[in-house]
Design a protein around this motif. Structure first.
Motif, PDB file in Angstrom:
ATOM      1  N   GLY A 105      27.320  15.722 -10.680  1.00 47.99           N
ATOM      2  CA  GLY A 105      26.630  14.672 -11.410  1.00 47.99           C
ATOM      3  C   GLY A 105      27.352  13.339 -11.299  1.00 47.99           C
ATOM      4  O   GLY A 105      28.584  13.293 -11.309  1.00 47.99           O
ATOM      5  N   GLY A 106      26.595  12.265 -11.178  1.00 57.31           N
ATOM      6  CA  GLY A 106      27.164  10.935 -11.112  1.00 57.31           C
ATOM      7  C   GLY A 106      27.586  10.493  -9.720  1.00 57.31           C
ATOM      8  O   GLY A 106      28.009   9.357  -9.532  1.00 57.31           O
ATOM      9  N   ASN A 107      27.459  11.369  -8.729  1.00 53.68           N
ATOM     10  CA  ASN A 107      27.881  11.041  -7.374  1.00 53.68           C
ATOM     11  C   ASN A 107      26.692  10.460  -6.614  1.00 53.68           C
ATOM     12  O   ASN A 107      26.170  11.063  -5.675  1.00 53.68           O
ATOM     13  CB  ASN A 107      28.452  12.279  -6.677  1.00 53.68           C
ATOM     14  N   GLU A 108      26.260   9.281  -7.016  1.00 56.52           N
ATOM     15  CA  GLU A 108      25.047   8.679  -6.464  1.00 56.52           C
ATOM     16  C   GLU A 108      25.173   8.304  -4.993  1.00 56.52           C
ATOM     17  O   GLU A 108      24.197   8.369  -4.249  1.00 56.52           O
ATOM     18  CB  GLU A 108      24.624   7.455  -7.280  1.00 56.52           C
ATOM     19  N   ASP A 128      22.462   9.592  -2.428  1.00 56.64           N
ATOM     20  CA  ASP A 128      21.696   8.691  -1.546  1.00 56.64           C
ATOM     21  C   ASP A 128      21.804   9.125  -0.090  1.00 56.64           C
ATOM     22  O   ASP A 128      20.825   9.046   0.653  1.00 56.64           O
ATOM     23  CB  ASP A 128      22.191   7.250  -1.698  1.00 56.64           C
ATOM     24  N   PHE A 129      22.986   9.584   0.338  1.00 57.71           N
ATOM     25  CA  PHE A 129      23.165  10.089   1.697  1.00 57.71           C
ATOM     26  C   PHE A 129      22.174  11.223   1.973  1.00 57.71           C
ATOM     27  O   PHE A 129      21.471  11.212   2.988  1.00 57.71           O
ATOM     28  CB  PHE A 129      24.609  10.580   1.884  1.00 57.71           C
ATOM     29  N   TYR A 130      22.094  12.191   1.063  1.00 55.93           N
ATOM     30  CA  TYR A 130      21.184  13.326   1.275  1.00 55.93           C
ATOM     31  C   TYR A 130      19.722  12.915   1.179  1.00 55.93           C
ATOM     32  O   TYR A 130      18.884  13.451   1.896  1.00 55.93           O
ATOM     33  CB  TYR A 130      21.515  14.465   0.313  1.00 55.93           C
ATOM     34  N   ARG A 131      19.401  11.961   0.312  1.00 53.23           N
ATOM     35  CA  ARG A 131      18.014  11.476   0.260  1.00 53.23           C
ATOM     36  C   ARG A 131      17.606  10.876   1.600  1.00 53.23           C
ATOM     37  O   ARG A 131      16.487  11.077   2.053  1.00 53.23           O
ATOM     38  CB  ARG A 131      17.864  10.445  -0.864  1.00 53.23           C
ATOM     39  N   ARG A 132      18.518  10.128   2.228  1.00 52.82           N
ATOM     40  CA  ARG A 132      18.211   9.537   3.537  1.00 52.82           C
ATOM     41  C   ARG A 132      17.984  10.613   4.599  1.00 52.82           C
ATOM     42  O   ARG A 132      17.318  10.371   5.608  1.00 52.82           O
ATOM     43  CB  ARG A 132      19.335   8.593   3.971  1.00 52.82           C
ATOM     44  N   LEU A 133      18.517  11.812   4.367  1.00 53.09           N
ATOM     45  CA  LEU A 133      18.314  12.925   5.295  1.00 53.09           C
ATOM     46  C   LEU A 133      17.070  13.746   4.940  1.00 53.09           C
ATOM     47  O   LEU A 133      16.793  14.751   5.592  1.00 53.09           O
ATOM     48  CB  LEU A 133      19.539  13.838   5.302  1.00 53.09           C
ATOM     49  N   GLY A 134      16.336  13.335   3.894  1.00 52.18           N
ATOM     50  CA  GLY A 134      15.095  14.011   3.536  1.00 52.18           C
ATOM     51  C   GLY A 134      15.186  14.968   2.363  1.00 52.18           C
ATOM     52  O   GLY A 134      14.183  15.570   1.983  1.00 52.18           O
ATOM     53  N   PHE A 135      16.366  15.128   1.774  1.00 51.81           N
ATOM     54  CA  PHE A 135      16.502  16.002   0.613  1.00 51.81           C
ATOM     55  C   PHE A 135      15.923  15.308  -0.616  1.00 51.81           C
ATOM     56  O   PHE A 135      15.960  14.079  -0.721  1.00 51.81           O
ATOM     57  CB  PHE A 135      17.976  16.335   0.353  1.00 51.81           C
ATOM     58  N   ASN A 136      15.387  16.104  -1.532  1.00 51.67           N
ATOM     59  CA  ASN A 136      14.827  15.590  -2.774  1.00 51.67           C
ATOM     60  C   ASN A 136      15.503  16.252  -3.951  1.00 51.67           C
ATOM     61  O   ASN A 136      15.905  17.421  -3.877  1.00 51.67           O
ATOM     62  CB  ASN A 136      13.317  15.884  -2.841  1.00 51.67           C
TER      63      ASN A 136
END
Length: 151
Positions: free
Chosen positions: A123-126, A130-138
């Motif tokens: 938690g809190g490791n935004e 963000d890195f994983y969101r850019r790879l398509g993770f939700n």
């Protein structure tokens, strides 16, 4: 790419991840200690690596000139895959190595028949989220729970 330590422009090197070997343990452990400083007594890098090798060999490293510069572990339970311990040396962050490791591990999971990959982030490791969101993770609506068993 600018090498911050020398100020010179470094040409990107195409490196292919490979499977971890026992000889990699000290270098991987050092990288993990630098990236994950909150390891506990039951969860040291060496203990994690040895325990993982008892189960399977889905530990991947990226090596450049004898230095382990990135890692990723993967797991597959026949239902879903997991990614763990994605780490990139601080001096090499921003070169796409984390992405390369994640994509390599996901391809290995896909070859096993995996159709969904999960991971957990503290938690809190935004920045990492963000890195994983850019790879398509939700982000999924889940509660992560744990139980530490006495050895």
């Amino acid at each position: 790419m600018r090498d911050c330590s020398t100020g010179h422009t470094r040409q990107p090197t195409i490196m292919t991840p490979r499977k971890y070997t026992e000889d990699d343990e000290p270098r991987v452990a050092a990288l993990w200690r630098a990236n994950f400083p909150d390891y506990t007594g039951y969860n040291t890098p060496e203990a994690v690596l040895r325990a993982k090798r008892l189960v399977d060999d889905h530990i991947y490293v990226l090596e450049d000139d004898g230095e382990i510069i990135a890692t990723c572990m993967a797991g597959y339970d026949g239902h879903r895959g997991w990614l763990y311990s994605v780490a990139v040396a601080a001096s090499r962050q921003g070169e796409g190595l984390g992405r390369r490791m994640v994509e390599f591990a996901i391809e290995r999971l896909r070859e096993l028949g995996c159709v969904k990959v999960n991971l957990q982030i503290r938690g809190g490791n935004e920045e990492v989220a963000d890195f994983y969101r850019r790879l398509g993770f939700n982000t999924e609506d889940r509660i992560s729970m744990g139980l530490i068993l006495d050895p």
